[in-house]
Motif scaffolding. Sequence first.
Motif, PDB file in Angstrom:
ATOM      1  N   SER A  30      13.747  13.520 -61.922  1.00 19.96           N
ATOM      2  CA  SER A  30      12.732  14.583 -62.485  1.00 19.96           C
ATOM      3  C   SER A  30      14.784  15.606 -62.566  1.00 19.96           C
ATOM      4  O   SER A  30      14.370  16.932 -62.774  1.00 19.96           O
ATOM      5  CB  SER A  30      13.273  14.819 -60.784  1.00 19.96           C
ATOM      6  N   LEU A  31      15.766  15.644 -62.565  1.00 17.89           N
ATOM      7  CA  LEU A  31      16.749  15.971 -63.116  1.00 17.89           C
ATOM      8  C   LEU A  31      16.794  16.291 -64.622  1.00 17.89           C
ATOM      9  O   LEU A  31      17.931  16.797 -64.564  1.00 17.89           O
ATOM     10  CB  LEU A  31      18.250  15.294 -62.226  1.00 17.89           C
ATOM     11  N   GLU A  32      16.203  15.657 -65.039  1.00 23.96           N
ATOM     12  CA  GLU A  32      16.663  15.659 -66.557  1.00 23.96           C
ATOM     13  C   GLU A  32      17.291  17.221 -67.598  1.00 23.96           C
ATOM     14  O   GLU A  32      18.073  17.438 -67.709  1.00 23.96           O
ATOM     15  CB  GLU A  32      15.469  14.830 -67.134  1.00 23.96           C
ATOM     16  N   PRO A  33      15.657  18.002 -66.911  1.00 20.44           N
ATOM     17  CA  PRO A  33      15.334  19.388 -66.764  1.00 20.44           C
ATOM     18  C   PRO A  33      17.113  19.833 -66.523  1.00 20.44           C
ATOM     19  O   PRO A  33      17.145  21.002 -67.171  1.00 20.44           O
ATOM     20  CB  PRO A  33      14.396  19.865 -66.711  1.00 20.44           C
ATOM     21  N   ILE A  34      17.650  19.774 -65.769  1.00 19.62           N
ATOM     22  CA  ILE A  34      18.833  20.194 -65.558  1.00 19.62           C
ATOM     23  C   ILE A  34      19.785  20.019 -65.631  1.00 19.62           C
ATOM     24  O   ILE A  34      20.984  21.185 -65.445  1.00 19.62           O
ATOM     25  CB  ILE A  34      18.527  20.700 -63.575  1.00 19.62           C
ATOM     26  N   VAL A  35      20.374  18.769 -65.830  1.00 21.22           N
ATOM     27  CA  VAL A  35      21.642  18.215 -65.818  1.00 21.22           C
ATOM     28  C   VAL A  35      22.346  18.941 -67.052  1.00 21.22           C
ATOM     29  O   VAL A  35      23.369  19.094 -67.692  1.00 21.22           O
ATOM     30  CB  VAL A  35      21.465  16.636 -65.338  1.00 21.22           C
ATOM     31  N   ASP A  38      23.493  22.703 -66.730  1.00 26.05           N
ATOM     32  CA  ASP A  38      25.379  23.403 -66.892  1.00 26.05           C
ATOM     33  C   ASP A  38      26.295  22.156 -66.667  1.00 26.05           C
ATOM     34  O   ASP A  38      26.302  21.221 -66.783  1.00 26.05           O
ATOM     35  CB  ASP A  38      25.314  23.181 -64.943  1.00 26.05           C
ATOM     36  N   ARG A  39      26.891  22.340 -67.771  1.00 25.38           N
ATOM     37  CA  ARG A  39      28.315  21.102 -67.879  1.00 25.38           C
ATOM     38  C   ARG A  39      29.588  20.569 -67.148  1.00 25.38           C
ATOM     39  O   ARG A  39      29.954  19.573 -67.002  1.00 25.38           O
ATOM     40  CB  ARG A  39      29.143  21.938 -69.640  1.00 25.38           C
ATOM     41  N   ARG A  40      29.381  21.613 -66.160  1.00 26.90           N
ATOM     42  CA  ARG A  40      30.114  20.785 -64.441  1.00 26.90           C
ATOM     43  C   ARG A  40      30.224  19.703 -64.900  1.00 26.90           C
ATOM     44  O   ARG A  40      30.161  18.313 -64.023  1.00 26.90           O
ATOM     45  CB  ARG A  40      30.685  22.187 -63.950  1.00 26.90           C
ATOM     46  N   TYR A  41      28.248  19.671 -64.393  1.00 32.10           N
ATOM     47  CA  TYR A  41      27.198  18.505 -63.953  1.00 32.10           C
ATOM     48  C   TYR A  41      28.282  17.086 -64.592  1.00 32.10           C
ATOM     49  O   TYR A  41      28.515  15.979 -64.150  1.00 32.10           O
ATOM     50  CB  TYR A  41      26.459  18.485 -64.558  1.00 32.10           C
ATOM     51  N   ALA A  45      31.148  14.083 -63.344  1.00 31.96           N
ATOM     52  CA  ALA A  45      30.319  13.093 -63.361  1.00 31.96           C
ATOM     53  C   ALA A  45      29.433  13.393 -61.701  1.00 31.96           C
ATOM     54  O   ALA A  45      30.239  12.547 -61.454  1.00 31.96           O
ATOM     55  CB  ALA A  45      31.769  12.063 -63.031  1.00 31.96           C
ATOM     56  N   ILE A  46      29.077  14.523 -61.946  1.00 33.98           N
ATOM     57  CA  ILE A  46      28.411  14.544 -60.628  1.00 33.98           C
ATOM     58  C   ILE A  46      27.194  13.710 -60.878  1.00 33.98           C
ATOM     59  O   ILE A  46      27.073  13.012 -58.911  1.00 33.98           O
ATOM     60  CB  ILE A  46      27.858  16.070 -60.470  1.00 33.98           C
ATOM     61  N   LEU A  47      26.640  13.035 -61.175  1.00 31.46           N
ATOM     62  CA  LEU A  47      25.297  11.784 -61.711  1.00 31.46           C
ATOM     63  C   LEU A  47      25.805  10.734 -61.202  1.00 31.46           C
ATOM     64  O   LEU A  47      25.515   9.625 -59.728  1.00 31.46           O
ATOM     65  CB  LEU A  47      24.777  11.910 -62.045  1.00 31.46           C
ATOM     66  N   GLU A  48      26.786  10.323 -61.605  1.00 30.42           N
ATOM     67  CA  GLU A  48      27.605   8.688 -61.573  1.00 30.42           C
ATOM     68  C   GLU A  48      27.953   9.083 -60.141  1.00 30.42           C
ATOM     69  O   GLU A  48      28.072   8.010 -59.116  1.00 30.42           O
ATOM     70  CB  GLU A  48      28.686   8.969 -62.706  1.00 30.42           C
ATOM     71  N   ARG A  49      28.815  10.078 -59.551  1.00 29.67           N
ATOM     72  CA  ARG A  49      28.988  10.164 -58.118  1.00 29.67           C
ATOM     73  C   ARG A  49      28.510  10.094 -57.445  1.00 29.67           C
ATOM     74  O   ARG A  49      28.281   9.461 -56.008  1.00 29.67           O
ATOM     75  CB  ARG A  49      30.294  11.083 -57.844  1.00 29.67           C
ATOM     76  N   LEU A  50      27.111  10.408 -57.189  1.00 26.88           N
ATOM     77  CA  LEU A  50      25.904  10.700 -56.464  1.00 26.88           C
ATOM     78  C   LEU A  50      25.575   9.173 -56.268  1.00 26.88           C
ATOM     79  O   LEU A  50      24.842   9.344 -55.559  1.00 26.88           O
ATOM     80  CB  LEU A  50      25.425  11.747 -57.007  1.00 26.88           C
ATOM     81  N   VAL A  51      25.140   8.726 -57.221  1.00 22.26           N
ATOM     82  CA  VAL A  51      24.414   7.514 -56.769  1.00 22.26           C
ATOM     83  C   VAL A  51      25.406   6.383 -56.261  1.00 22.26           C
ATOM     84  O   VAL A  51      24.983   5.044 -56.401  1.00 22.26           O
ATOM     85  CB  VAL A  51      23.773   7.219 -58.650  1.00 22.26           C
ATOM     86  N   THR A  52      26.352   7.049 -56.266  1.00 24.27           N
ATOM     87  CA  THR A  52      27.844   5.641 -55.835  1.00 24.27           C
ATOM     88  C   THR A  52      28.357   6.106 -54.001  1.00 24.27           C
ATOM     89  O   THR A  52      28.705   7.100 -53.955  1.00 24.27           O
ATOM     90  CB  THR A  52      28.972   5.339 -56.281  1.00 24.27           C
TER      91      THR A  52
END
Length: 450
Positions: A30-35, A38-41, A45-52
Amino acid sequence: MVEKILATLEQSNCATDTTFIQAVSEVLHSLEPIVSSDRRYNDYAILERLVTPDRIIQFKVQWVDDAHRVHINNGYRIQFNNSLGPYKGGLRFHPSVSIGVLKFLAFEQIFKNSLTGLPIGGAKGGSDFDPKGKSEYEIMRFCRAFMRELHPYIGARIDVPAGDIGVGAREIGYLFGEYKHITRNYDGVLSGKPYAFGGSLLRPQATGYGVVYFAREMIKEELSETFEGKICCVSGAGNVALHTIEKLQKLGAIVITCSDSEGTIYDPNGIDLKVVLSLKEGGHRISLEQYRVKIPTATYTSKSEYQEGAHAVWSYPCFGAFPCATQNELNERDAQNLINHGCIIVVEGANMPTESKAIELLQNKGILFAPGKASNAGGVAVSEFEMSQNASMEKWDYDKVDSKLDKLMCQTYKRISLTAKEYGCARNFVDGANIAAFKRVAEAMILEGV
Ligand code: NDP
């Protein structure tokens, strides 16, 4: 990027953590259009941190039954993410509980809690203890033994557990009693407490009522419809299902099904809630088969009679389907049955009750699909209202809690609907919910630094 994270996750998690991988996969896609917007994501490493998960706590729960036999169960608390506020999420007592299941539930909870707009992070916990067939004293002893191990990790500003499958006000009461006994702290460390000592009015009803408030708003906005005279199918016969049925009936809907883990009741005249309550209320778990003793015109289909992997509860013509029992209880075949029978909306009361392929099929056929992380957020919202009342030593009246809940569910619907439109996927409430929830959590993670 998303595929790379999923591949790493599959390698680093047990092969049995399928529901967790399923939940993460749905969110990340779902997040593909948004990641990439914004280069801050990427930088943070927001996604990697969010899934841990922040931490996984596991402990041994030892307790003694009425015959003086010693039992040992596994207890867990998964504190997944507290960027938005103290960890918050239910405790589940069910033999199917494992780290994989709890990781999925805790991960979903981060997004659900974010969608409420309230200051709460995501967590989940529980035990493989089976409350079925246990005496009142055995339940009490187990709850107290569980809290003896859990108490160092929770607190009103740290982590505030609540109920879930197998954990209602009675269990929360015993858990609170032991917490107070050990710490001598009388604070809002648990929500879903009985009203007599610190509980909020409407907490037991909140998830089910919230599901219906969300659905009412969705059909008003998308279809200019109401529930008056609409046929609805509900699965489950627990806390969420019963209050969903109650509120649907109040709005004029005719609810023709409910179910438990052994079978399904179909009552063409509308489920008689008083009869179901007499079987299930207060922790009783009498089989729904007994419903037919009181209402002989109803049909009972036992689990062994379900046809070709399809659940009987989804095999009847209806306007709306409300899966309110457990995860992955509505598969692709069930979705096809619902479509064939003219279903218009599917609104999740349980957490992830619909399999990914079934969601895809429903959405492709234009069915309005409301994901649980948005539509069942009423429970955690009123839990947060309970925390607020405990912190300020206040008691809100019924109308105040109910109107705040109703407003919050309508706002949640609007938030995800607008987000879906903004990102070019109008009426895709799964993507709308995931993106809206992610943006809030990601912003907090960035602002709090690594
Ligand atoms: P309850 O324990 O009160 O009820 C669960 C119901 O689902 C029971 O009728 C149970 O039947 C049935 N059920 C459980 N496991 C299975 C299974 N494997 N197959 C078929 N039926 C099953 O739980 P809740 O109503 O509290 O929770 C239901 C769902 O809603 C869960 O997914 C939960 O995570 C979610 N949820 C709950 C919230 C709450 O406030 N309670 C908040 C948000 C989400 P039986 O009695 O025979 O086992």
